[in-house]
Design an enzyme around this catalytic site. Structure first.
Site, PDB file in Angstrom:
ATOM      1  N   CYS A  28       1.193  -1.298   0.091  1.00  0.00           N
ATOM      2  CA  CYS A  28      -0.092  -0.422   0.277  1.00  0.00           C
ATOM      3  C   CYS A  28       0.691   1.101  -0.281  1.00  0.00           C
ATOM      4  CB  CYS A  28      -1.102   0.292   1.387  1.00  0.00           C
ATOM      5  SG  CYS A  28       0.398  -0.193   2.565  1.00  0.00           S
ATOM      6  N   VAL A  29       0.517   2.725   0.674  1.00  0.00           N
ATOM      7  CA  VAL A  29       1.446   3.710   0.405  1.00  0.00           C
ATOM      8  C   VAL A  29       2.500   3.745   1.619  1.00  0.00           C
ATOM      9  CG1 VAL A  29       1.392   5.926   0.875  1.00  0.00           C
ATOM     10  CG2 VAL A  29      -1.042   5.438   0.059  1.00  0.00           C
TER      11      VAL A  29
END
Length: 473
Positions: A28-29
């Site tokens: 993810c981020v």
């Protein structure tokens, strides 16, 4: 730098049990998300001592390694190259991770998967409502008056901002419908339409149902002798969640049995029509009642035992984040915001919990002699103050345990104070310090005092623990 990064990635692979222990991986981020064959093979201590790693934890059937924004993409690319593991979609990794989850974990994960995608819209709405609060709230800049009372030329600006900000909450069932139906395997577009059906302007608004019910003026339909309330479900969560599940399952059922030649004429219209009738006749009335019972329970509990309620939620919120259980309370926040209370007393505690985690991380920065830990504590503390607690929580506080406990203590004390003073948030906004803009302006002073508590208490407790216990950090 590239060689060092590659070495660090190789160390990550070794610490999680080797490439043969990886079932699937995505990112993810800020984090690598692994679905592992055997989590017991992970060497947690070795993993957290790798330079590129800020923290690691297991949740929702996944083993997640906190790397940091930007860097995680580079690490992920190198990881797939050196392990030969094919790049996986988030859905594939989630599916692999579900094999390691029990029924309750799957339920919590399902709620998270439904609400997390719509949070950007909700948080954005919260920020804009915060701006509207500044313009329309009395006693902020002028005694007894708001900005638009004194500067009337800003009235229309405030009205437009309010319309833009409130849209996400007015059409919340449509947002939930899009995300929930997609999660349940149906067509997201049908979920949006179903959500809009439940807030159609021809229906009595859920916000006006209480007054209409008291005066006996609730409009009804008559279906074969059965009176059905002709009401909408603005701001409601449970009716749309259940309707989304039913809609998706009916769509899937019809899709498997209706010939392709007439599927467009039968599947979507049939699924919407059946679900629509069920929503107004059964699903809506039942879940509306259940939602009100849940809301009344929390409101009465916090009204009658505000100190105890604040203490428990303040103590438990951060541990719930570790397990993912905090996602279940998003539905409660939405219910509270759209109830007669018109605000949530739970979300302000979340914002203060974020600050507390950041404060404990800052204390570690001051107390430690380790330059790497100083840098990590500084960056993660700033991140927590801005509402993103993962680097501070998993990279510093849980890693050393006592900062995490100190942060929880500070959060609990502040939670008791703000709940005893009735602090409410108008919406779900950005956690941490910016969270004050989502608080009703009349409670800004009380919330600010809560912020001071969560800054001072965790910092002092963490720092004193290191010095008095002579902890080697």
């Amino acid at each position: 730098m590239a060689d060092v990064t590659k070495k660090g990635v190789e160390q990550i692979v070794e610490a999680i049990g080797g490439k043969e222990n990886i079932s699937s991986v995505t990112h993810c981020v800020t984090r690598l998300r692994f679905a592992l064959h055997d989590e017991s093979k992970v060497d947690q201590e070795k993993l957290e001592n790798i330079d590129v790693v800020q923290g690691a934890f297991a949740t929702s059937g996944q083993f997640q390694v906190v790397i940091g924004q930007g860097t995680v993409e580079k690490v992920y690319k190198i990881l797939t190259e050196i392990t030969g593991v094919e790049e996986s979609s988030k859905e594939e990794t989630k599916a692999a991770a579900q094999q390691n989850m029990n029924a309750f974990q799957k339920f919590v994960k399902m709620l998270g998967d439904i609400f997390i995608p719509i949070l950007p819209a909700i948080v954005t709405a919260g920020l804009l409502l915060g701006i509207n609060n500044i313009l329309t709230g009395p006693d902020i800049f002028y005694e007894g008056q708001s900005v638009i009372d004194v500067h009337t030329q800003w009235t229309d600006f405030a009205e437009i901002i309010n319309i833009i900000a409130s849209t996400a909450f007015v059409f919340l069932p449509a947002l939930i419908g899009w995300s929930a139906v997609r999660q349940f395997g149906g067509s997201p577009l049908l979920g949006i339409v179903m959500g809009l059906v439940l807030v159609h302007p021809d229906l009595l608004s859920a916000y006006g149902y209480g007054d209409a019910s008291t005066s006996g003026e609730v409009p009804t339909w008559n279906l074969l002798g059965l009176d059905i309330d002709k009401i909408g479900y603005q701001g409601q969560v449970l009716p749309m969640l259940v309707a989304s599940y039913v809609l998706a399952k009916i769509e899937i059922f019809l899709s498997k049995r209706v010939p392709d030649a007439i599927s467009m004429l039968v599947v979507a219209p049939g699924a919407l029509l059946i679900t629509g009738f069920l929503a107004f006749v059964v699903i809506g009335p039942v879940t509306f009642t259940v939602g009100n019972v849940i809301t009344d329970f929390f409101v009465s509990t916090f009204n009658s035992f505000s100190a105890l309620g604040g203490l428990l939620y303040g103590l438990l919120y951060a541990p719930m984040v570790v397990t993912g259980l905090h996602h279940t309370f998003l539905a409660v926040d939405f219910q509270l915001i759209n109830s007669d209370l018109q605000g949530t007393f739970l979300w302000p505690i979340l914002a203060l919990s974020n600050i507390a985690q950041g404060s404990a991380a800052f204390a570690m920065m001051v107390a430690t002699r380790d330059e790497k830990l100083k840098g990590l504590s500084l960056s993660s503390g700033i991140s927590a103050f801005l509402g993103v607690t993962e680097p501070a929580m998993f990279g510093v506080n849980i890693r050393y345990r006592f900062p995490f406990i100190c942060a929880i203590v500070g959060s609990a004390i502040a939670a008791v104070y703000i709940t005893m003073n009735g602090v409410l948030a108008t919406s779900i906004g950005v956690g941490g310090v910016p969270g004050i803009f989502s608080i009703y302006t009349q409670y800004w002073l009380e919330f600010a005092i809560g912020m001071v508590i969560t800054i001072i208490v965790p910092f002092v407790l963490t720092y004193l623990y290191v010095k008095l216990k002579k902890v080697d950090v």
